[in-house]
Design a protein around this motif. Structure first.
Motif, PDB file in Angstrom:
ATOM      1  N   PRO A 125       0.836  -1.196   0.000  1.00  0.00           N
ATOM      2  CA  PRO A 125       0.000   0.000   0.000  1.00  0.00           C
ATOM      3  C   PRO A 125       0.880   1.259   0.000  1.00  0.00           C
ATOM      4  O   PRO A 125       2.090   1.172   0.235  1.00  0.00           O
ATOM      5  CB  PRO A 125      -0.771  -0.116   1.310  1.00  0.00           C
ATOM      6  CG  PRO A 125       0.104  -0.929   2.204  1.00  0.00           C
ATOM      7  CD  PRO A 125       0.926  -1.822   1.324  1.00  0.00           C
ATOM      8  N   PHE A 126       0.304   2.389  -0.249  1.00  0.00           N
ATOM      9  CA  PHE A 126       0.982   3.692  -0.189  1.00  0.00           C
ATOM     10  C   PHE A 126       2.196   3.791  -1.115  1.00  0.00           C
ATOM     11  O   PHE A 126       3.170   4.472  -0.799  1.00  0.00           O
ATOM     12  CB  PHE A 126       1.435   4.035   1.236  1.00  0.00           C
ATOM     13  CG  PHE A 126       0.359   3.897   2.244  1.00  0.00           C
ATOM     14  CD1 PHE A 126      -0.789   4.660   2.160  1.00  0.00           C
ATOM     15  CD2 PHE A 126       0.496   2.994   3.291  1.00  0.00           C
ATOM     16  CE1 PHE A 126      -1.802   4.540   3.107  1.00  0.00           C
ATOM     17  CE2 PHE A 126      -0.503   2.858   4.236  1.00  0.00           C
ATOM     18  CZ  PHE A 126      -1.658   3.631   4.145  1.00  0.00           C
ATOM     19  N   LYS A 127       2.169   3.076  -2.242  1.00  0.00           N
ATOM     20  CA  LYS A 127       3.324   3.130  -3.144  1.00  0.00           C
ATOM     21  C   LYS A 127       3.591   4.543  -3.638  1.00  0.00           C
ATOM     22  O   LYS A 127       4.718   5.013  -3.662  1.00  0.00           O
ATOM     23  CB  LYS A 127       3.063   2.246  -4.351  1.00  0.00           C
ATOM     24  CG  LYS A 127       3.762   0.927  -4.284  1.00  0.00           C
ATOM     25  CD  LYS A 127       3.610   0.218  -5.611  1.00  0.00           C
ATOM     26  CE  LYS A 127       3.649  -1.268  -5.402  1.00  0.00           C
ATOM     27  NZ  LYS A 127       3.445  -1.990  -6.654  1.00  0.00           N
ATOM     28  N   GLY A 128       2.502   5.211  -4.057  1.00  0.00           N
ATOM     29  CA  GLY A 128       2.647   6.561  -4.604  1.00  0.00           C
ATOM     30  C   GLY A 128       3.245   7.504  -3.579  1.00  0.00           C
ATOM     31  O   GLY A 128       4.172   8.260  -3.877  1.00  0.00           O
ATOM     32  N   LEU A 129       2.739   7.409  -2.365  1.00  0.00           N
ATOM     33  CA  LEU A 129       3.231   8.273  -1.291  1.00  0.00           C
ATOM     34  C   LEU A 129       4.716   8.024  -1.044  1.00  0.00           C
ATOM     35  O   LEU A 129       5.518   8.945  -0.938  1.00  0.00           O
ATOM     36  CB  LEU A 129       2.437   8.006  -0.007  1.00  0.00           C
ATOM     37  CG  LEU A 129       2.891   8.806   1.201  1.00  0.00           C
ATOM     38  CD1 LEU A 129       2.456  10.257   1.057  1.00  0.00           C
ATOM     39  CD2 LEU A 129       2.352   8.222   2.493  1.00  0.00           C
ATOM     40  N   LEU A 130       5.070   6.735  -0.987  1.00  0.00           N
ATOM     41  CA  LEU A 130       6.458   6.373  -0.710  1.00  0.00           C
ATOM     42  C   LEU A 130       7.379   6.868  -1.815  1.00  0.00           C
ATOM     43  O   LEU A 130       8.461   7.394  -1.564  1.00  0.00           O
ATOM     44  CB  LEU A 130       6.557   4.856  -0.576  1.00  0.00           C
ATOM     45  CG  LEU A 130       7.825   4.379   0.123  1.00  0.00           C
ATOM     46  CD1 LEU A 130       7.782   4.779   1.573  1.00  0.00           C
ATOM     47  CD2 LEU A 130       7.955   2.883  -0.014  1.00  0.00           C
ATOM     48  N   ASN A 131       6.914   6.711  -3.058  1.00  0.00           N
ATOM     49  CA  ASN A 131       7.705   7.161  -4.195  1.00  0.00           C
ATOM     50  C   ASN A 131       7.931   8.673  -4.128  1.00  0.00           C
ATOM     51  O   ASN A 131       9.046   9.167  -4.284  1.00  0.00           O
ATOM     52  CB  ASN A 131       6.981   6.782  -5.490  1.00  0.00           C
ATOM     53  CG  ASN A 131       7.930   6.680  -6.653  1.00  0.00           C
ATOM     54  OD1 ASN A 131       9.147   6.657  -6.441  1.00  0.00           O
ATOM     55  ND2 ASN A 131       7.410   6.641  -7.852  1.00  0.00           N
ATOM     56  N   ALA A 132       6.830   9.398  -3.836  1.00  0.00           N
ATOM     57  CA  ALA A 132       6.938  10.849  -3.746  1.00  0.00           C
ATOM     58  C   ALA A 132       7.864  11.242  -2.615  1.00  0.00           C
ATOM     59  O   ALA A 132       8.712  12.138  -2.748  1.00  0.00           O
ATOM     60  CB  ALA A 132       5.557  11.461  -3.533  1.00  0.00           C
TER      61      ALA A 132
END
Lengths: 282, 244
Positions: free
Chosen positions: B69-76
């Protein structure tokens, strides 16, 4: 097919273990310190912010910083676009030469490049010598430690960051579009304005955002090339922390700079344009 | 257009018409301050490169291939250190490091520079992973390899060019980094970038030209070297795939 694709995926636990070191490093070396800084900026109940807002001098520096960054970005895009365009058209030795001209500065330390500008622009430096030799001026001009020197240095440093994203977008455009337009009777200028330029806008966008964000927080070049009259946010923060030791105020200034930067990224964010911009630079 | 930052221009300016000399290089290599800063910087850059490469490769695998989960957040978030102005990060790190006595230490620099260098590794490794066919990993798993074996024997060789160039970028980003180094250095421990900044600002001596030239040549050699490695690696994987 879905099953096959999933099979090479790492399950949740493995994935979490894999990102754990990154998360730890980000918390220790990034989120916690920045959070601490923002906390410090409010330490005296927002007094630092009131001082910032109530002082036209400091607000002027903030406005100057944003305007300078915007100007530098625009200059980089205008100067960089033709270079990127030429790079897609060239072959062989000349292409290699231009690529070297773009990449060598990118991998040369900002310090070295700022130092080179100091040598070029100093009172008895080659620029002044040249201007005097061709009789444009009669005494040496004060070129160094001016706002112009800062802008020049920043454009020089940031130019590759504008060129490379534009270049990678232009290169990925199929030449068929241009040929199709030519077949339909468009002139080269018309092809450029109506086909190539609009299609390359994502690259322009990524490059521009990258330049703008980097320009906002630039410290080294303004600190070395700028004078007391050309203070930017970063140099002001540097002065507050190293000379005046006013940490809460420096923290407030930093938080404002951070907020402005994030605001600009959020306003201009277009998917992964920033990621893409950085990627093409690497 | 661009004024190419040429070495000869620097030297030429340094030595007004009356000839060339290597004195400044000798002065540079004989100055204990410069040598201390240089070796400190090299140590930091090597350690940063290793840490950032390991952390970044692991994270890139998880973000690109993991079920999370939260891939986008982690990437950002992982890219955020590139966006946040370095001066802000420098001030923030000084604030936290100073009471812990981490300023001017290898640990302090390592943490700061690793955070700054990790995005480069994540970007290059993610790009390699995207280019790689996941079916290869699947084949490895089907042949009875466990995940670790599969990673070291299949995935890692395939993404090696990305990992290698990420490592080089991490090294260079640390070696050249000046703004954060400006704040987390102290009298006992300063990087070569900090030392150069100091000398350019306070006592403009020709030794800086020698120091600059040395760092520029070293950086360019490293880039050339990385380029060769990644080319060799990519041609090897290509021929390997063709043979299969």
């Amino acid at each position: 097919m879905t099953h096959a694709a999933n099979a090479s995926h790492y399950p949740l636990l493995t994935a979490l273990l894999l990102v754990l070191p990154l998360v730890a490093a980000l918390i220790l070396g990034f989120l916690y310190p920045v959070g601490k800084l923002v906390e410090l900026s409010f330490s005296s109940g927002g007094e630092s912010y009131l001082r910032l807002i109530g002082d036209p001098f400091h607000l002027g520096i903030l406005a100057d910083t944003v305007l300078t960054a915007a100007f530098v970005t625009l200059a980089c895009l205008i100067l960089g676009y033709p270079v990127a365009y030429a790079m897609t058209r060239m072959r062989g030795v000349s292409a290699g030469l231009v690529a070297a001209c773009v990449f060598v500065p990118l991998w040369t330390s900002i310090l070295v490049r700022s130092y080179a500008w100091i040598l070029l622009l100093q009172r008895n430096g080659p620029v002044n010598d040249l201007l005097q030799a061709i009789n444009i001026i009669h005494g040496p001009l004060k070129l160094l430690y001016t706002h112009g020197a800062v802008v020049l240095g920043m454009i020089h440093v940031l130019l590759p960051f504008a060129i490379l994203p534009i270049f990678s977008t232009l290169r990925s455009l199929s030449p068929d579009y241009g040929r199709a337009a030519a077949n339909l009777g468009a002139s080269p200028l018309r092809i450029f304005v109506h086909v190539t330029l609009p299609l390359s806008l994502p690259g322009v966008f990524a490059g521009g955002l990258l330049c703008f964000v980097l320009a906002l927080g630039f410290y080294i070049t303004p600190a070395l090339l700028g004078g007391p009259g050309s203070m930017l946010m970063a140099t002001l923060i540097g002065q507050q922390t190293t000379v005046l030791l006013d940490w809460p105020f420096a923290a407030a200034l930093s938080s404002v700079l951070l907020a402005v930067t994030l605001l600009i990224v959020i306003i201009f964010r277009k998917g992964l344009s920033l990621n893409k911009g950085f990627h093409s630079v690497r | 257009m661009i004024i190419p930052m040429s070495l000869s221009a620097t030297n030429h300016l340094q030595f007004p018409p009356n000839g060339l000399t290597l004195d400044w290089y000798i002065a540079f290599f004989n100055d204990p301050d410069w040598m201390a800063a240089t070796s400190f910087s090299l140590k930091i850059a090597c350690a940063t490169s290793v840490c950032a490469t390991i952390i970044g490769t692991m994270a890139a695998l998880a973000i690109e291939r993991g079920e999370m989960p939260f891939k986008g957040l982690l990437n950002a978030l992982s890219l955020a250190p590139l966006i946040v102005p370095h001066i802000v990060l420098g001030v923030a790190l000084y604030l936290v490091f100073s009471p812990l006595r981490l300023t001017g230490t290898l640990t302090g620099f390592l943490l700061a520079h690793t955070v700054l260098a990790v995005p480069f590794v994540i970007i290059t490794v993610t790009a390699s992973l995207k280019r790689m066919d996941p079916a290869l990993e699947l084949a490895g798993l089907n042949c009875g390899a466990n995940r670790a074996q599969c990673f070291f024997h299949v995935t890692l060789p395939a993404i090696a060019p990305g990992v290698a160039s990420g490592a080089v970028f991490a090294f260079l980003s640390s070696f050249d980094e000046a703004t954060v180094a400006f704040f987390i250095s102290d009298i006992g421990g300063k990087s070569i970038a900090r030392k150069m900044f100091e000398d350019i600002d306070f006592n403009l001596t020709p030794v800086i030209a020698a120091a600059s030239s040395v760092t520029v040549i070293a950086s360019l050699m490293l880039i050339g070297f990385a380029h060769l490695i990644s080319q060799a690696a990519s041609s090897r994987t290509q021929t390997g795939v063709e043979q299969e």
